[in-house]
Design an enzyme around this catalytic site. Structure first.
Site, PDB file in Angstrom:
ATOM      1  N   ASP A   1       0.829  -1.119  -0.049  1.00  0.00           N
ATOM      2  CA  ASP A   1      -0.031  -0.015   0.022  1.00  0.00           C
ATOM      3  C   ASP A   1       0.897   1.215   0.000  1.00  0.00           C
ATOM      4  O   ASP A   1       1.932   1.313   0.351  1.00  0.00           O
ATOM      5  CB  ASP A   1      -0.896   0.239   1.264  1.00  0.00           C
TER       6      ASP A   1
ATOM      7  N   GLU B   1      -0.129  -1.011   5.902  1.00  0.00           N
ATOM      8  CA  GLU B   1       0.764  -0.417   6.754  1.00  0.00           C
ATOM      9  C   GLU B   1       0.818   1.062   6.781  1.00  0.00           C
ATOM     10  O   GLU B   1       1.107   1.633   7.907  1.00  0.00           O
ATOM     11  CB  GLU B   1       2.291  -0.707   6.102  1.00  0.00           C
TER      12      GLU B   1
END
Length: 375
Positions: free
Chosen positions: A68, A133
């Site tokens: 991400d 994250e």
């Protein structure tokens, strides 16, 4: 520029994986890993995609990372669209180039090269990848770690590909991180008219001496591995917006980045004692997002230092500065944890970029680490 590391990085950047949306990045990585004999276990939780992959058995070296990315901001301010990777003057531009799709590509290509040269490697090589994250991190690495611990999964060494470097790749290696503790504090008063303060109880006035004392506290001294604990007020809110009404409540949010000199319980106790000293009416909520951890010199740190010295001819600094990373969750498994990744000068910024040659170098470093620990 034809290079497998650069090509894979570009393929990942083209997938706009805004946290926690993976946007197909993990499918690409899984395909590459399965092709060289990895067993892949998808471990999705809620809206987050994760996978745990492994090859071989025995002493385990895992590479950890996230697919991400943060939002690109104003796309018109980028020199090229943020999800269209472009190389200019040797620099690869695109959201996630440095944080951390370049590292992911370097890891996978390093694994491909390592397996080709060591098809019967003696240890176990693994990957722990998440799509959560950058945002809440609630359903990512922490959940995978909990599941792995519940079944007594072995993890001896973990290399996290976060962008640790400052000027050249490998000049800084993170062998630990500070803990992070946030306090959400509400001081209660009585709302009233500013002309009649005796009929009200202004929480801003009441809290001012407490806050003044709080910011003046020296929490600890630095030690050999960590800077001194720091406390920063992040948000203060009070009032109705009217100039003739005293507030009924004051909200203060402050964060501690703490070393191994303190525990979160010690910090909480000191803050609560200070609140009682100033006789405040309050409600408090704590959020511990990570404990401090440290990986001392040992097989993993030595292997990482050796790889950096071999390819870049510099001795890396071992630091614990900066924010938190998913390494804080992985350390719970008792693993040695180290972060090594590209230069972090442009992470989360407009025109995020990384030196393309650095990614090629990083793949070689990762492969050498594999060779030292699990060949």
């Amino acid at each position: 520029m034809s290079c497998p590391v650069i090509e894979l990085t570009q393929q990942l950047i083209r997938r706009p994986s805004l946290s926690p949306d993976d946007a197909g990045c993990q499918a690409l990585l899984i395909e590459r890993l399965q092709a060289i004999g990895f067993t892949v276990e998808r471990m999705d939780f809620a809206d987050t995609q994760n996978f745990w992959a492994w090859r071989g058995q025995g002493e385990t070296l895992a590479f950890a990372g996230h697919t991400d990315v943060v939002p690109p901001g104003d796309a018109d301010r980028w020199i090229n669209p943020p999800f269209e990777p472009t190389i200019r003057d040797g620099m690869l531009f695109g959201r996630g180039a440095a944080d951390m799709k370049g590292s992911l590509a370097a890891m996978v290509v390093a694994a491909e090269r390592f397996v080709a040269q060591h098809p019967n490697h003696t240890g176990r090589l693994a990957f722990l990848i998440t799509s959560d994250e950058e945002a809440s991190a609630h359903n990512g690495t922490v959940k995978v770690v909990e599941a792995l611990m519940a079944r007594n999964e072995r993890l001896d060494y973990c290399l996290v590909g976060e962008p640790s470097s400052i000027e050249v790749v490998g000049d800084v290696v993170k062998n630990g991180r500070r803990g992070s503790l946030t306090c959400n504090l509400t001081i209660h008063g009585v709302q009233g008219h500013v002309a009649y303060p005796h009929l009200a109880d202004n929480p801003v006035h009441r809290a001012a001496p407490f806050l003044n004392e709080l910011v003046a506290i020296e929490w600890d001294q630095s030690n050999e591995f960590f800077p001194a604990t720091s406390m920063q007020i992040a948000n203060i809110q009070a009032g109705t917006g009217s100039n003739n009404v005293t507030p009924g409540e004051l909200f203060v949010q402050f964060n501690f980045r703490f070393s191994t000199e303190l525990t979160d319980e010690m910090i909480k106790a000191q803050v609560l004692a200070l609140l009682e000293k100033h006789q405040l009416r309050y409600t408090v909520d704590w959020w511990l997002s990570g404990q401090p951890f440290l990986t001392a010199r040992g097989k993993l740190v030595d292997a990482v230092v050796n790889a950096v010295e071999h390819y870049n001819e510099i001795k890396p600094q071992l630091l614990t500065t900066g924010g938190t990373s998913d390494g804080r969750f992985i350390a719970r498994m008792g693993a040695q944890v180290v972060e090594l990744g590209p230069v972090n000068a442009t992470i989360h910024k407009i025109n995020e970029c990384v030196n393309a040659a650095d990614l090629q170098l990083l793949a070689r470093m990762y492969q050498r680490i594999m060779e030292q620990l699990v060949a």
